[in-house]
Design a protein around this motif. Structure first.
Motif, PDB file in Angstrom:
ATOM      1  N   ARG A  14       0.817  -1.271   0.051  1.00  0.00           N
ATOM      2  CA  ARG A  14      -0.008  -0.067  -0.093  1.00  0.00           C
ATOM      3  C   ARG A  14       0.966   1.189   0.057  1.00  0.00           C
ATOM      4  O   ARG A  14       0.567   2.020  -0.720  1.00  0.00           O
ATOM      5  CB  ARG A  14      -0.918   0.002   1.254  1.00  0.00           C
ATOM      6  CG  ARG A  14      -2.069  -0.960   0.928  1.00  0.00           C
ATOM      7  CD  ARG A  14      -3.236  -0.544   1.905  1.00  0.00           C
ATOM      8  NE  ARG A  14      -4.096   0.648   1.657  1.00  0.00           N
ATOM      9  CZ  ARG A  14      -5.045   1.134   2.153  1.00  0.00           C
ATOM     10  NH1 ARG A  14      -5.864   0.229   2.788  1.00  0.00           N
ATOM     11  NH2 ARG A  14      -5.460   2.296   1.726  1.00  0.00           N
ATOM     12  N   ARG A  18       0.923   4.132  -2.891  1.00  0.00           N
ATOM     13  CA  ARG A  18       0.919   5.519  -2.604  1.00  0.00           C
ATOM     14  C   ARG A  18       1.766   6.421  -3.145  1.00  0.00           C
ATOM     15  O   ARG A  18       1.795   7.358  -3.478  1.00  0.00           O
ATOM     16  CB  ARG A  18       0.487   5.574  -1.037  1.00  0.00           C
ATOM     17  CG  ARG A  18       0.073   7.095  -0.611  1.00  0.00           C
ATOM     18  CD  ARG A  18      -0.424   6.852   0.936  1.00  0.00           C
ATOM     19  NE  ARG A  18      -1.285   5.867   1.119  1.00  0.00           N
ATOM     20  CZ  ARG A  18      -1.728   5.375   2.413  1.00  0.00           C
ATOM     21  NH1 ARG A  18      -1.287   5.879   3.486  1.00  0.00           N
ATOM     22  NH2 ARG A  18      -2.675   4.513   2.610  1.00  0.00           N
ATOM     23  N   GLU A 170      -5.072   0.167  -2.485  1.00  0.00           N
ATOM     24  CA  GLU A 170      -4.718   1.683  -2.656  1.00  0.00           C
ATOM     25  C   GLU A 170      -4.922   2.153  -3.935  1.00  0.00           C
ATOM     26  O   GLU A 170      -5.381   3.387  -3.980  1.00  0.00           O
ATOM     27  CB  GLU A 170      -3.223   1.611  -2.270  1.00  0.00           C
ATOM     28  CG  GLU A 170      -2.536   3.030  -1.996  1.00  0.00           C
ATOM     29  CD  GLU A 170      -3.103   3.476  -0.909  1.00  0.00           C
ATOM     30  OE1 GLU A 170      -3.144   4.740  -1.056  1.00  0.00           O
ATOM     31  OE2 GLU A 170      -3.437   2.821   0.110  1.00  0.00           O
ATOM     32  N   GLN A 173      -8.486   3.451  -4.205  1.00  0.00           N
ATOM     33  CA  GLN A 173      -8.748   4.448  -3.496  1.00  0.00           C
ATOM     34  C   GLN A 173      -8.066   5.720  -4.163  1.00  0.00           C
ATOM     35  O   GLN A 173      -8.591   6.985  -4.386  1.00  0.00           O
ATOM     36  CB  GLN A 173      -8.069   4.583  -2.196  1.00  0.00           C
ATOM     37  CG  GLN A 173      -8.808   3.506  -1.339  1.00  0.00           C
ATOM     38  CD  GLN A 173      -9.700   3.941  -0.743  1.00  0.00           C
ATOM     39  OE1 GLN A 173     -10.647   4.752  -0.800  1.00  0.00           O
ATOM     40  NE2 GLN A 173     -10.053   3.340   0.652  1.00  0.00           N
TER      41      GLN A 173
END
Length: 322
Positions: A14, A18, A170, A173
């Motif tokens: 994740r 990111r 991730e 999102q």
């Protein structure tokens, strides 16, 4: 697999995803602001911060025009900021260090090399050595290489699927955050054929490394509804939300099968619910109902999947209640 190992693998992936996402956004926005006036550039930076769920007040710019230097420092090299590229890669490396025996030597060498490179970058060296080179090195030679090394050297078992879960939760999102930020801003000129508006949509596609893939599907004609359809519903583009949700479902089912927890598998159930939300949707229905609302629903479902992963595999309810 121990729950602490699953936890570290999940967050390792994740945080790397990111960092890569933030690096792409910074790279595209730095390029685009070169040809924009200060007001337009400031609006673009606010959209970037909104998509990352960062309050502009954290940069002292609640109402004032945002300056590039504080933004770059905050998002790229500030290790004290938990959402910066440097902090995300540092946390990912720490997760890898805690499970050193569970990952391949090649994976450890790659993430350690990336960490050392980012750790040695200051705001001064960021500008002096070319921002584009730094961000591209993070994206292409760093995170992408780690993912490739992982696929080539790690057994595609339970641990690998936890890495996949982290990456695609991730990614879903991040992409929905971008769509939420951009579509309300452009809604008043939704079908405008101005060059400036087309450049906004092209920048959005480039932020998802999807411009060339979009052109292969829709030609070079830029239409906002086609952009929304491609980034949300395309089943083949690795950056689309639907592609990410399908991979979440695949990995959640694989983990349940490998761990013998197929019965009452809540993770796969919620992942299947999220996947079906996009499998049977049309862009016309989504735009009519409100694209931001659909994106918010996807993010809520991702948060629920995250919660179920923890309750099912990392911190089971029976442990929490004991």
């Amino acid at each position: 697999m121990l729950s602490r190992v699953a936890d570290s693998l999940y967050w390792l992936s994740r945080y790397l995803e990111r960092a890569e996402h933030t690096a792409r956004l910074l790279d595209v926005n730095l390029d685009e602001t070169l040809d924009q006036n200060p007001a337009a550039a400031s609006l673009r930076w606010r959209l970037l911060l909104q998509s990352l769920q960062v309050d502009p007040a954290a940069l002292g710019g609640a109402d004032e025009p945002l300056e590039v230097n504080p933004l770059v420092k905050f998002l790229a090299v500030d290790g004290s900021n938990p959402v910066s590229i440097a902090a995300c890669i540092g946390t990912a490396r720490e997760n890898a260090r805690q499970i050193r025996e569970q990952i391949s030597s090649e994976m450890w060498l790659q993430i350690n090399r990336l960490y050392q490179h980012v750790r040695g970058t200051t705001l001064r060296t960021f500008w002096r050595n070319s921002p584009h080179d730094f961000l591209q090195r993070v994206v292409k030679e760093g995170v992408h290489m780690f993912q490739g090394v992982t696929d080539a050297t790690m057994s595609h078992g339970e641990g690998w699927h936890f890495l996949q879960l982290g990456r695609y939760v991730e990614r879903a999102q991040g992409t929905t955050g971008l769509l939420k930020a951009h579509f309300p801003h452009n809604s008043s000129e939704f079908y405008s054929e101005s060059v400036e508006n087309d450049l906004e949509w092209i920048a959005l596609l480039k932020s998802c490394t999807s411009f060339e893939a979009y052109c292969k599907v829709y030609t070079v004609t830029i239409r906002p509804d086609w952009v929304a359809e491609f980034l949300l519903l395309n089943p083949e583009s690795p950056r689309s939300v639907r592609f990410a949700t399908d991979r979440i479902l695949d990995s959640s089912r694989a983990i349940a099968l490998l761990t013998g927890k197929m019965s009452r598998d809540s993770v796969s159930r919620f992942a299947g619910r999220l996947s079906s939300l996009l499998d049977y949707a049309s862009v016309e229905e989504i735009l009519a109902d409100g694209l931001p609302e659909t994106c918010e629903e996807v993010q809520k479902q991702c948060a629920r999947i995250h919660q179920e992963i923890y309750e099912r595999y990392i911190q089971p309810r029976e442990i929490l209640l004991s």
